[in-house]
Design a protein around this motif. Structure first.
Motif, PDB file in Angstrom:
ATOM      1  N   ILE A  22      -8.185 -22.320  -4.672  1.00  0.00           N
ATOM      2  CA  ILE A  22      -8.869 -21.473  -3.690  1.00  0.00           C
ATOM      3  C   ILE A  22     -10.223 -22.070  -3.321  1.00  0.00           C
ATOM      4  N   ALA A  23     -10.917 -22.673  -4.292  1.00  0.00           N
ATOM      5  CA  ALA A  23     -12.223 -23.275  -4.007  1.00  0.00           C
ATOM      6  C   ALA A  23     -12.086 -24.466  -3.065  1.00  0.00           C
ATOM      7  N   VAL A  24     -11.040 -25.276  -3.246  1.00  0.00           N
ATOM      8  CA  VAL A  24     -10.809 -26.404  -2.346  1.00  0.00           C
ATOM      9  C   VAL A  24     -10.515 -25.900  -0.937  1.00  0.00           C
ATOM     10  N   TRP A  25      -9.699 -24.865  -0.843  1.00  0.00           N
ATOM     11  CA  TRP A  25      -9.385 -24.306   0.477  1.00  0.00           C
ATOM     12  C   TRP A  25     -10.630 -23.696   1.112  1.00  0.00           C
ATOM     13  N   ALA A  26     -11.437 -23.000   0.317  1.00  0.00           N
ATOM     14  CA  ALA A  26     -12.676 -22.430   0.843  1.00  0.00           C
ATOM     15  C   ALA A  26     -13.638 -23.524   1.290  1.00  0.00           C
ATOM     16  N   GLY A  27     -13.708 -24.622   0.519  1.00  0.00           N
ATOM     17  CA  GLY A  27     -14.549 -25.739   0.932  1.00  0.00           C
ATOM     18  C   GLY A  27     -14.109 -26.340   2.254  1.00  0.00           C
ATOM     19  N   PHE A  28     -12.794 -26.431   2.433  1.00  0.00           N
ATOM     20  CA  PHE A  28     -12.269 -26.937   3.705  1.00  0.00           C
ATOM     21  C   PHE A  28     -12.657 -26.025   4.859  1.00  0.00           C
ATOM     22  N   LEU A  29     -12.571 -24.713   4.652  1.00  0.00           N
ATOM     23  CA  LEU A  29     -12.944 -23.765   5.703  1.00  0.00           C
ATOM     24  C   LEU A  29     -14.435 -23.844   6.014  1.00  0.00           C
ATOM     25  N   VAL A  30     -15.257 -24.017   4.977  1.00  0.00           N
ATOM     26  CA  VAL A  30     -16.701 -24.142   5.184  1.00  0.00           C
ATOM     27  C   VAL A  30     -17.017 -25.383   6.018  1.00  0.00           C
ATOM     28  N   ILE A  31     -16.410 -26.503   5.657  1.00  0.00           N
ATOM     29  CA  ILE A  31     -16.647 -27.750   6.384  1.00  0.00           C
ATOM     30  C   ILE A  31     -16.165 -27.645   7.822  1.00  0.00           C
ATOM     31  N   ASN A  32     -15.003 -27.035   8.007  1.00  0.00           N
ATOM     32  CA  ASN A  32     -14.468 -26.869   9.353  1.00  0.00           C
ATOM     33  C   ASN A  32     -15.373 -25.977  10.194  1.00  0.00           C
ATOM     34  N   LYS A  33     -15.919 -24.929   9.574  1.00  0.00           N
ATOM     35  CA  LYS A  33     -16.814 -24.025  10.294  1.00  0.00           C
ATOM     36  C   LYS A  33     -18.112 -24.718  10.673  1.00  0.00           C
ATOM     37  N   CYS A  34     -18.623 -25.564   9.789  1.00  0.00           N
ATOM     38  CA  CYS A  34     -19.881 -26.275  10.045  1.00  0.00           C
ATOM     39  C   CYS A  34     -19.673 -27.555  10.843  1.00  0.00           C
ATOM     40  N   LYS A  35     -18.405 -27.914  11.131  1.00  0.00           N
ATOM     41  CA  LYS A  35     -18.058 -29.095  11.923  1.00  0.00           C
ATOM     42  C   LYS A  35     -18.576 -30.378  11.267  1.00  0.00           C
ATOM     43  N   VAL A  89     -19.071 -20.647  -9.007  1.00  0.00           N
ATOM     44  CA  VAL A  89     -18.358 -19.369  -9.132  1.00  0.00           C
ATOM     45  C   VAL A  89     -17.801 -19.203 -10.548  1.00  0.00           C
ATOM     46  N   LEU A  90     -17.264 -20.275 -11.124  1.00  0.00           N
ATOM     47  CA  LEU A  90     -16.693 -20.185 -12.467  1.00  0.00           C
ATOM     48  C   LEU A  90     -17.764 -19.834 -13.498  1.00  0.00           C
ATOM     49  N   LEU A  91     -18.917 -20.480 -13.436  1.00  0.00           N
ATOM     50  CA  LEU A  91     -19.977 -20.218 -14.410  1.00  0.00           C
ATOM     51  C   LEU A  91     -20.520 -18.796 -14.272  1.00  0.00           C
ATOM     52  N   ILE A  92     -20.811 -18.381 -13.044  1.00  0.00           N
ATOM     53  CA  ILE A  92     -21.343 -17.032 -12.839  1.00  0.00           C
ATOM     54  C   ILE A  92     -20.295 -15.978 -13.192  1.00  0.00           C
ATOM     55  N   TYR A 116      -0.979 -13.312 -11.868  1.00  0.00           N
ATOM     56  CA  TYR A 116      -0.999 -12.043 -12.585  1.00  0.00           C
ATOM     57  C   TYR A 116       0.175 -11.940 -13.558  1.00  0.00           C
ATOM     58  N   LYS A 117       1.355 -12.342 -13.096  1.00  0.00           N
ATOM     59  CA  LYS A 117       2.553 -12.206 -13.917  1.00  0.00           C
ATOM     60  C   LYS A 117       2.484 -13.101 -15.154  1.00  0.00           C
ATOM     61  N   VAL A 118       2.002 -14.325 -14.993  1.00  0.00           N
ATOM     62  CA  VAL A 118       1.926 -15.252 -16.123  1.00  0.00           C
ATOM     63  C   VAL A 118       0.758 -14.887 -17.045  1.00  0.00           C
ATOM     64  N   ASP A 119      -0.393 -14.537 -16.434  1.00  0.00           N
ATOM     65  CA  ASP A 119      -1.587 -14.114 -17.167  1.00  0.00           C
ATOM     66  C   ASP A 119      -2.009 -15.146 -18.202  1.00  0.00           C
ATOM     67  N   ASN A 120      -2.283 -16.363 -17.708  1.00  0.00           N
ATOM     68  CA  ASN A 120      -2.770 -17.447 -18.555  1.00  0.00           C
ATOM     69  C   ASN A 120      -4.125 -17.903 -18.027  1.00  0.00           C
ATOM     70  N   ILE A 121      -5.107 -18.062 -18.910  1.00  0.00           N
ATOM     71  CA  ILE A 121      -6.464 -18.372 -18.479  1.00  0.00           C
ATOM     72  C   ILE A 121      -6.538 -19.708 -17.768  1.00  0.00           C
ATOM     73  N   TRP A 122      -5.771 -20.706 -18.231  1.00  0.00           N
ATOM     74  CA  TRP A 122      -5.808 -22.023 -17.595  1.00  0.00           C
ATOM     75  C   TRP A 122      -5.156 -21.974 -16.213  1.00  0.00           C
ATOM     76  N   LEU A 123      -4.107 -21.187 -16.081  1.00  0.00           N
ATOM     77  CA  LEU A 123      -3.493 -21.016 -14.764  1.00  0.00           C
ATOM     78  C   LEU A 123      -4.439 -20.279 -13.826  1.00  0.00           C
ATOM     79  N   SER A 124      -5.186 -19.329 -14.358  1.00  0.00           N
ATOM     80  CA  SER A 124      -6.166 -18.610 -13.539  1.00  0.00           C
ATOM     81  C   SER A 124      -7.268 -19.549 -13.057  1.00  0.00           C
ATOM     82  N   ILE A 125      -7.713 -20.453 -13.936  1.00  0.00           N
ATOM     83  CA  ILE A 125      -8.725 -21.437 -13.538  1.00  0.00           C
ATOM     84  C   ILE A 125      -8.153 -22.395 -12.500  1.00  0.00           C
ATOM     85  N   GLY A 126      -6.876 -22.777 -12.673  1.00  0.00           N
ATOM     86  CA  GLY A 126      -6.224 -23.606 -11.661  1.00  0.00           C
ATOM     87  C   GLY A 126      -6.143 -22.901 -10.324  1.00  0.00           C
ATOM     88  N   TRP A 127      -5.862 -21.593 -10.350  1.00  0.00           N
ATOM     89  CA  TRP A 127      -5.854 -20.802  -9.106  1.00  0.00           C
ATOM     90  C   TRP A 127      -7.224 -20.842  -8.443  1.00  0.00           C
TER      91      TRP A 127
END
Length: 219
Positions: free
Chosen positions: A71-84, A102-105, A56-67
């Motif tokens: 988060i998507a990698v972490w969410a993918g890890f949680l999904v895989i862990n949940k599905c074993k 998510v990015l396209l939508i 939020y403080k930097v407010d750069n579109i490329w940094l937002s995409i990096g964020w």
């Protein structure tokens, strides 16, 4: 400002007295796993809130995409862990699917549906976070259903392959049941969309109300 934020956080945490009080009276052994889950969730939320604050403080579109990528990698890890499932085989496709989808939508909503003049972190982070949360939850449901059905009906898959069906044709029945497992709760949410989105619509202008209804309905 910091003191006020801490005070509001403490007041919000006081609401946990209600579920813990109910468990203390009705089911004390459940209190420990609930406390562990809440602690993990609080720590994760604190870490990602600090990261989001920096974006939020930097407010750069490329940094937002990096964020979003992190988060998507972490969410993918949680999904895989949940599905074993195995991380080596499923982390990349799961995380990549979440990130690209998510990015396209999200960009479609921000650019075409609103539209807004400038995609700032103020818009990018909330929209992408809501979409990613919903997508992760539905992916757990769909992927878990696919794995369960494919293991339970392995004979059907082998039978179709043995009778000349392609791998894609043999997988279609399992993908169909997984898709229905994802769509059913989404359709149920959309059916009650107007009831719980109406208070939000009364607080915003008409240009933004449609976007809020779409995002609310998907969650």
């Amino acid at each position: 400002m910091t003191t006020t934020l801490i005070l509001h956080t403490i007041l919000a945490l006081l609401l946990l007295i209600l579920p813990f009080g109910a468990l203390y009276l009705l089911d004390r052994p459940t209190m420990k796993p609930l406390a562990v889950a809440l602690t993990k969730g609080f720590v994760q939320l604190l870490i990602f809130s600090l990261i989001a604050w920096g974006v939020y403080k930097v407010d750069n579109i490329w940094l937002s995409i990096g964020w979003l990528l992190v988060i998507a990698v972490w969410a993918g890890f949680l999904v895989i862990n949940k599905c074993k499932l195995t991380i080596q085989s499923y982390l990349f496709p799961t995380s990549a699917g979440l990130f690209v989808g998510v990015l396209l939508i999200g960009l479609w909503l921000l650019v075409a549906v609103l539209p807004i003049d400038h995609i700032s972190a103020r818009w990018f982070i909330p929209v992408m976070a809501v979409l990613l949360g919903h997508s992760s939850a539905m992916q757990v449901r769909g992927l878990g259903n696919f794995v369960t059905m494919s293991q339970r009906n392995r004979g059907q898959y082998d039978f179709m392959l043995g009778n000349g069906a392609s791998q894609w044709q043999a997988l279609v029945p399992f993908m169909r049941t997984s898709l229905l497992a994802i769509l059913s709760p989404t359709i149920a949410n959309l059916s009650a969309l107007e009831f719980y989105s109406w208070p939000t619509e009364t607080c915003i202008n008409s240009k933004n109300s449609f976007l809020i209804m779409i995002i609310d309905g998907c969650t």
